[in-house]
Motif scaffolding. Structure first.
Motif, PDB file in Angstrom:
ATOM      1  N   GLU A 152       1.039  -1.060  -0.219  1.00 18.27           N
ATOM      2  CA  GLU A 152       0.093  -0.269  -0.170  1.00 18.27           C
ATOM      3  C   GLU A 152       0.485   1.207   0.094  1.00 18.27           C
ATOM      4  OE1 GLU A 152      -3.359   0.424  -0.077  1.00 18.27           O
ATOM      5  OE2 GLU A 152      -3.549  -1.652  -0.162  1.00 18.27           O
ATOM      6  N   LYS A 153       0.354   2.049  -0.566  1.00 16.29           N
ATOM      7  CA  LYS A 153       1.150   3.710  -0.594  1.00 16.29           C
ATOM      8  C   LYS A 153       1.479   4.068   0.697  1.00 16.29           C
ATOM      9  CE  LYS A 153      -0.297   4.903  -4.960  1.00 16.29           C
ATOM     10  NZ  LYS A 153      -1.207   6.035  -5.512  1.00 16.29           N
ATOM     11  N   THR A 154       0.683   4.025   2.088  1.00 14.21           N
ATOM     12  CA  THR A 154       1.003   4.277   2.904  1.00 14.21           C
ATOM     13  C   THR A 154       1.603   4.054   3.939  1.00 14.21           C
ATOM     14  OG1 THR A 154      -0.702   3.008   4.154  1.00 14.21           O
ATOM     15  CG2 THR A 154      -1.673   5.262   3.667  1.00 14.21           C
ATOM     16  N   GLU A 155       1.744   2.695   3.138  1.00 12.16           N
ATOM     17  CA  GLU A 155       2.994   0.868   4.032  1.00 12.16           C
ATOM     18  C   GLU A 155       3.977   1.847   3.436  1.00 12.16           C
ATOM     19  OE1 GLU A 155       3.512  -3.268   4.239  1.00 12.16           O
ATOM     20  OE2 GLU A 155       1.900  -2.936   3.398  1.00 12.16           O
ATOM     21  N   GLU A 156       4.078   2.109   2.142  1.00 11.16           N
ATOM     22  CA  GLU A 156       5.643   2.186   1.467  1.00 11.16           C
ATOM     23  C   GLU A 156       5.822   3.610   2.192  1.00 11.16           C
ATOM     24  OE1 GLU A 156       6.673   3.255  -3.018  1.00 11.16           O
ATOM     25  OE2 GLU A 156       5.269   2.862  -3.293  1.00 11.16           O
ATOM     26  N   ALA A 157       5.570   4.802   2.317  1.00 12.49           N
ATOM     27  CA  ALA A 157       5.730   5.806   2.369  1.00 12.49           C
ATOM     28  C   ALA A 157       6.582   5.531   4.014  1.00 12.49           C
ATOM     29  CB  ALA A 157       5.092   7.119   2.540  1.00 12.49           C
ATOM     30  N   GLN A 158       5.747   4.766   4.644  1.00 11.57           N
ATOM     31  CA  GLN A 158       6.357   4.337   6.200  1.00 11.57           C
ATOM     32  C   GLN A 158       7.864   3.298   5.631  1.00 11.57           C
ATOM     33  OE1 GLN A 158       3.713   5.269   8.660  1.00 11.57           O
ATOM     34  NE2 GLN A 158       6.379   5.319   9.899  1.00 11.57           N
ATOM     35  N   VAL A 159       8.125   3.362   5.371  1.00 16.63           N
ATOM     36  CA  VAL A 159       9.026   1.787   5.576  1.00 16.63           C
ATOM     37  C   VAL A 159      10.580   3.185   4.896  1.00 16.63           C
ATOM     38  CG1 VAL A 159      10.057  -0.138   3.697  1.00 16.63           C
ATOM     39  CG2 VAL A 159       7.645  -0.292   4.920  1.00 16.63           C
ATOM     40  N   THR A 160      10.078   3.300   3.971  1.00 19.36           N
ATOM     41  CA  THR A 160      10.706   5.124   2.772  1.00 19.36           C
ATOM     42  C   THR A 160      11.464   5.412   4.132  1.00 19.36           C
ATOM     43  OG1 THR A 160       9.802   4.194   0.903  1.00 19.36           O
ATOM     44  CG2 THR A 160      11.431   6.299   0.635  1.00 19.36           C
ATOM     45  N   LYS A 161      10.578   5.844   4.611  1.00 21.06           N
ATOM     46  CA  LYS A 161      11.341   7.024   5.585  1.00 21.06           C
ATOM     47  C   LYS A 161      11.988   5.784   6.904  1.00 21.06           C
ATOM     48  CE  LYS A 161       7.816   8.971   8.501  1.00 21.06           C
ATOM     49  NZ  LYS A 161       7.403   9.474   9.663  1.00 21.06           N
ATOM     50  N   ASP A 162      11.595   4.321   6.798  1.00 21.04           N
ATOM     51  CA  ASP A 162      11.920   3.871   8.170  1.00 21.04           C
ATOM     52  C   ASP A 162      13.319   3.923   7.700  1.00 21.04           C
ATOM     53  OD1 ASP A 162      10.326   4.393   9.929  1.00 21.04           O
ATOM     54  OD2 ASP A 162       9.504   2.082  10.250  1.00 21.04           O
ATOM     55  N   ARG A 163      13.320   3.624   5.992  1.00 11.84           N
ATOM     56  CA  ARG A 163      14.868   2.887   5.818  1.00 11.84           C
ATOM     57  C   ARG A 163      15.830   4.092   6.164  1.00 11.84           C
ATOM     58  NH1 ARG A 163      13.602   0.802   0.431  1.00 11.84           N
ATOM     59  NH2 ARG A 163      13.384   2.466  -0.313  1.00 11.84           N
ATOM     60  N   ASP A 164      15.356   5.571   5.357  1.00 10.47           N
ATOM     61  CA  ASP A 164      16.477   6.432   5.486  1.00 10.47           C
ATOM     62  C   ASP A 164      16.734   7.138   6.485  1.00 10.47           C
ATOM     63  OD1 ASP A 164      15.334   6.265   3.005  1.00 10.47           O
ATOM     64  OD2 ASP A 164      13.707   8.095   2.977  1.00 10.47           O
ATOM     65  N   ASN A 165      15.322   6.904   7.731  1.00 10.97           N
ATOM     66  CA  ASN A 165      15.852   7.648   9.037  1.00 10.97           C
ATOM     67  C   ASN A 165      17.656   6.275   9.362  1.00 10.97           C
ATOM     68  OD1 ASN A 165      14.518   9.765   9.003  1.00 10.97           O
ATOM     69  ND2 ASN A 165      12.734   8.565  10.169  1.00 10.97           N
ATOM     70  N   VAL A 166      16.961   5.174   9.264  1.00  5.51           N
ATOM     71  CA  VAL A 166      18.263   4.068   9.601  1.00  5.51           C
ATOM     72  C   VAL A 166      19.509   4.551   9.109  1.00  5.51           C
ATOM     73  CG1 VAL A 166      18.817   2.047  10.074  1.00  5.51           C
ATOM     74  CG2 VAL A 166      16.526   2.544  10.168  1.00  5.51           C
ATOM     75  N   PHE A 167      19.715   4.473   8.197  1.00  9.03           N
ATOM     76  CA  PHE A 167      20.863   4.757   6.824  1.00  9.03           C
ATOM     77  C   PHE A 167      21.062   5.813   8.094  1.00  9.03           C
ATOM     78  CE2 PHE A 167      23.078   6.658   4.103  1.00  9.03           C
ATOM     79  CZ  PHE A 167      23.606   5.920   3.006  1.00  9.03           C
ATOM     80  N   VAL A 168      20.996   7.036   8.086  1.00 13.34           N
ATOM     81  CA  VAL A 168      21.710   7.859   8.723  1.00 13.34           C
ATOM     82  C   VAL A 168      21.977   8.007  10.421  1.00 13.34           C
ATOM     83  CG1 VAL A 168      20.950  10.722  10.391  1.00 13.34           C
ATOM     84  CG2 VAL A 168      20.172   9.683   7.453  1.00 13.34           C
ATOM     85  N   LEU A 169      21.074   6.983  10.710  1.00 16.32           N
ATOM     86  CA  LEU A 169      21.100   6.472  12.135  1.00 16.32           C
ATOM     87  C   LEU A 169      22.752   5.769  11.845  1.00 16.32           C
ATOM     88  CD1 LEU A 169      21.297   5.389  14.818  1.00 16.32           C
ATOM     89  CD2 LEU A 169      19.409   3.790  14.071  1.00 16.32           C
ATOM     90  N   VAL A 170      22.901   4.955  11.116  1.00 17.47           N
ATOM     91  CA  VAL A 170      23.991   4.196  10.996  1.00 17.47           C
ATOM     92  C   VAL A 170      25.240   5.154  10.056  1.00 17.47           C
ATOM     93  CG1 VAL A 170      25.214   2.401   9.132  1.00 17.47           C
ATOM     94  CG2 VAL A 170      22.777   1.848  10.358  1.00 17.47           C
TER      95      VAL A 170
END
Length: 691
Positions: A640-658
Motif C-alpha cells: 500500500e502507498k501509506t505502508e510504502e511511505a512509512q517503510v521508505t521513511k524508516d529506511r532513510d532514518n536508519v541509514f542516517v542513524l548508521v
C-alpha cells in the motif's frame, strides 16, 4: 409467590408532581389516569349481567355443587342469604391427598365453569362467594393447572377486564384467583399474557381497595417469566408504579413496597418499557431514591432502573435539557447516607455496585453534546464537582474527575480550568494523597486531558506534577495508574526545555548523596526495567524520544541549557536508549516505531548518545530490525502507498542513524558491529534524516 395480603391506600389521579424541581409544564409527567387512558381496552367476552333469571334456590344449589367440587366437604349451612363461611377454606389448607379432595383436573371443573357463567348471567349474589372459594382453592398447587385448562382462569380475567359495574368483593377475589393460579405456573401465565390481561389488572391500581392485591398479582405473574416482564414494560408499569409511589397511593406496607420496587426494576430491564416511558420517569426515580428513610433494597432497585434509562440517549438528553443532572448528583451523594448492615458483605457490595452504576450514568450524561451548553464551567454544578475532587468518598472523587473531564472538550475550557479555576492543583493534591487506584486513575485521566491545551503544561509543571506522578511509577497494583503517570511525564515535557529540566532534576540537592546522581527520569527508567507492560515501556521510550527531539536541534544551534541537559541525559542515565528500542520492537503502532528510529538517529549525533545506542543494540531484536529495515525492498504491486511511505521513511532514518553512529561512536561500537554497519551502509547511497 406473593402473599395477597392488604393495606389501605389512596390515590389522587389528578395530582401532578408539584414538588418536582422541573416544572411539570416542561417535563412530561402525566398522571396515571392519563397514561392508562392512552392504553388499548382489553375486551371482555362476558355477556351483560342480568340477562337470565334464575331462582335463588337454584343459585344456591349451583353454588353448593361448585363448593363441593372444590372443597369436597359436607353440608353447607345456609340461613337466608347469609352463609356460614367459618370453614370455607379449612380443607384448602389441610390437603390430605386425592382421596379427601377428589380428583383435580380440567374435566372436574367443566361444571364449575358452567356454574360461573350462569351465576354471572343472573347477576347472582353467590358469584362473589364462589370466586372466594375458587381463589382459596387456587392456593393449592394441584388446582392451578386445571383452573387454567378448564377456562375458569379466563372467566375471572374477563371479570377483571369487564367495563360493567362490578362489586369490589368480586373483583378482589377474581384478582386473588389470578394471582394464586399464576404462582409458579407458566401455563397460566401464558394465558394472561396472550390476552394482555396484565393491562386490565394494572388498571385496578387506581382503586384504593384493590391496589393492595393487584400489585402482588402482577408480581406473581411476572416472577421468573420473561414474556410477562416484556408485557408489563410495554404497558408502562414502571412509570405507573413510580407515579403511584410518588403520590403516596401505595402506602407504607413493606411487603407491598417491595413488590412495587421489584416490578419497577423488572420493567426497566426491558427495552420496550424504557422506550415507551415519559421523560419524567427518570425524575420520579431520582426523587424516590432521595427519600429520607428509603431502604437500601429499594434504593438499589431505583438506581438500577435509573442507570438502565440513562443508557438511552433520549433520557440522557432529557436529564441535561431539564436540568436534572444536579438531582442525579444528589442521588450519588445520598447513597452514602443509606443505612446498611456493614457486617453483611453482600449488602456492602450491592450498594457499591449501585454507586458504580450511578457514576456510569453520570459519565454518560456528561458525555452528551448538550452537557456543556446547559452546564457551563462557572455553573453551580461545576463548582460542586470541583469541591468533590477532594471528597472523602472515592466515588464522589471519581465522579468529579470524569464529569469535569467530559466538560473539558476544548482548549479554551481546559486552559480556563487550569489558569482561572486551578483545578490542576486539586488534582495534583489527589495524586499526593493516599487515594486508591481507581481515584488516582480518574485524576490522572483528567490531568492528561488538561495537559494537551495551550500553556497548561507549564502550569502543571510549576505545580510539581512531575514529583507527584513519579511516586505513582511504583504503583504496581494498578498498571493503568503507572501507564497514565508515565504518559503525563511525556506530555508535560513536549517542546519544553524548562519541563525537561524538571524531569532531569536530581532527586537530592546534597552532592554527597547518591540521589544527587539520580533524577526523576532515573525513576522512570527504573520502571522500564521492572515492568512487563509493553504500553508502559513504549510510553517511556516516547518520553526519551521527545527529550531528544527537543534538545538536539537546540544543541546544534549552540543553546547552552540544551547542551547541559543533553549531557545530563546521557551522563546520568545508563541504558537511556533501551526504551527507544522498545518503541522499535513493538508491532502495534508503526508510527511509534518510526518515531523510535528517528530518536536513535538524533542520539547518534552525540558521542555519549552513540554509547547509549550501542547499549540498545545489545538487544538482538533491535539489531535484526535495523538490518532488515535498511535492506528492505518493496514489492510495488503488493505494498500500500501509506505502508510504502512509512517503510521508505524508516529506511532513510536508519541509514542516517548508521552513518552518524559510524562517524561519532568514538570506539564505543564493537568491531563486529562496526563491520555489520559498514557493510549495510556501503549498499545504500546517502540519505537525509526525515521525521
Amino acid at each position: 409467590m406473593a402473599s395477597l395480603g392488604g393495606i389501605n391506600a389512596t390515590h389522587d389521579a389528578a395530582q401532578e408532581a408539584s414538588q418536582s424541581p422541573v416544572p411539570a409544564s416542561v417535563l412530561d409527567l402525566p398522571s396515571v389516569d392519563k397514561v392508562l387512558s392512552g392504553q388499548p381496552d382489553i375486551l371482555s367476552s362476558l355477556q351483560s349481567r342480568g340477562t337470565a333469571e334464575t331462582p335463588l334456590e337454584e343459585q344456591e344449589t349451583m353454588f353448593r355443587a361448585l363448593k363441593k367440587i372444590i372443597e369436597n366437604t359436607g353440608e353447607l349451612s345456609v340461613a337466608g342469604n347469609n352463609f356460614d363461611l367459618k370453614a370455607l377454606h379449612a380443607s384448602l389448607e389441610q390437603a390430605e391427598g386425592e382421596a379427601r379432595l377428589g380428583k383435580r383436573d380440567a374435566k372436574s371443573l367443566e361444571t364449575v365453569l358452567d356454574t360461573l357463567n350462569q351465576l354471572w348471567s343472573c347477576n347472582s349474589q353467590f358469584l362473589t362467594q364462589a370466586a372466594e372459594i375458587l381463589a382459596n382453592g387456587s392456593r393449592e398447587q394441584s388446582w392451578r393447572v386445571p383452573i387454567g385448562q378448564s377456562g375458569v382462569l379466563e372467566f375471572f380475567l374477563n371479570v377483571i377486564s369487564s367495563k360493567q359495574e362490578i362489586e369490589s368483593g368480586l373483583l378482589l377475589h377474581s384478582l386473588r384467583l389470578v394471582g394464586n393460579s399464576c404462582a409458579d405456573t407458566d401455563e397460566n401465565r401464558a394465558i394472561v399474557v396472550k390476552g394482555n390481561y396484565t393491562l386490565a389488572i394494572i388498571r385496578h391500581f387506581l382503586n384504593p381497595d384493590l391496589i393492595r392485591v393487584a400489585i402482588p398479582v402482577i408480581y406473581n405473574i411476572c416472577m421468573d417469566y420473561e414474556p410477562a416482564h416484556a408485557q408489563i414494560a410495554e404497558n408502562r408499569t414502571a412509570y405507573i408504579i413510580l407515579r403511584l409511589l410518588k403520590d403516596g397511593a401505595i402506602g407504607d406496607n413493606e411487603a407491598l413496597l417491595s413488590f412495587s420496587y421489584d416490578l419497577v426494576e423488572l420493567a426497566s430491564e426491558q427495552a420496550q418499557g424504557i422506550e415507551n416511558s415519559p421523560d419524567g420517569t427518570i425524575l420520579l426515580l431520582m426523587e424516590l431514591a432521595l427519600g429520607e428513610d428509603i431502604e437500601m433494597e429499594h434504593f438499589t432497585s431505583l438506581t438500577n432502573s435509573l442507570s438502565a434509562y440513562l443508557e438511552k440517549e433520549q433520557f440522557q438528553n432529557a436529564c441535561v435539557a431539564h436540568k436534572m443532572v444536579e438531582t442525579l448528583l444528589s442521588v450519588l451523594n445520598h447513597s452514602f447516607s443509606i443505612e446498611i448492615d456493614h457486617s453483611s458483605q453482600e449488602d456492602v457490595q450491592v450498594l457499591a455496585q449501585s454507586r458504580l452504576k450511578i457514576n456510569q450514568a453520570l459519565a454518560e450524561v456528561s458525555a452528551s453534546s448538550l452537557f456543556a451548553a446547559h452546564y457551563p464551567l462557572k455553573s453551580t454544578l461545576s463548582q460542586t464537582l470541583k469541591s468533590w475532587i477532594r471528597a472523602k468518598e472515592d466515588q464522589l472523587q471519581i465522579c468529579a474527575c470524569v464529569m469535569l473531564g467530559n466538560l473539558a472538550r476544548s482548549d479554551e475550557v481546559c486552559e480556563e480550568m487550569v489558569r482561572d479555576l486551578k483545578i490542576h492543583e486539586e488534582l495534583i493534591s489527589v495524586l499526593q494523597s493516599d487515594a486508591r487506584g481507581a481515584v488516582l486513575h480518574s485524576a490522572l485521566g483528567f490531568l492528561k486531558n488538561l495537559a494537551i491545551a495551550g500553556d497548561n503544561r507549564s502550569y502543571l509543571a510549576e505545580a510539581d506534577i512531575i514529583p507527584a506522578v513519579s511516586k505513582l511509577w511504583d504503583f504496581e497494583s494498578v498498571p493503568q495508574v503507572q501507564f497514565s503517570a508515565a504518559t503525563i511525564a511525556r506530555q508535560v515535557i513536549i517542546s519544553s526545555i524548562e519541563n525537561i529540566s524538571r524531569l532531569l532534576t536530581p532527586l537530592s540537592e546534597d552532592i554527597d548523596s547518591p540521589a544527587n546522581r539520580r533524577t526523576y527520569l532515573s525513576l522512570l527508567l527504573a520502571l522500564f526495567e521492572k515492568t512487563d507492560s509493553a504500553p508502559i515501556k513504549t510510553e517511556i521510550g516516547r518520553t526519551v524520544a521527545s527529550i531528544c527531539r527537543t534538545l538536539t536541534p537546540k544543541v546544534r544551534d549552540g543553546d547552552e541549557q540544551a547542551t547541559s541537559l543533553l549531557n545530563t541525559l546521557y551522563d546520568l542515565h545508563e541504558g537511556v536508549a533501551r526504551p527507544v528500542g522498545a518503541m522499535i520492537t513493538q508491532t502495534q503502532w508503526p508510527v511509534v516505531r518510526s518515531e523510535g528510529w528517528f530518536a536513535l538517529a538524533l542520539m547518534a549525533n552525540n558521542k555519549s548518545g552513540c554509547v547509549a545506542i550501542v547499549d540498545c543494540l545489545q538487544n538482538e531484536e533491535v539489531l535484526e530490525l535495523l538490518k532488515k529495515t535498511l535492506s528492505e525492498q518493496l514489492d510495488d504491486e503488493s505494498t500500500e502507498k501509506t505502508e510504502e511511505a512509512q517503510v521508505t521513511k524508516d529506511r532513510d532514518n536508519v541509514f542516517v542513524l548508521v552513518q552518524e553512529l559510524l562517524k561519532n561512536e568514538g570506539g564505543a561500537l564493537p568491531a563486529g558491529y562496526r563491520d555489520i554497519m559498514e557493510d549495510l551502509i556501503s549498499k545504500r547511497s546517502s540519505k537525509h534524516l526525515t521525521e
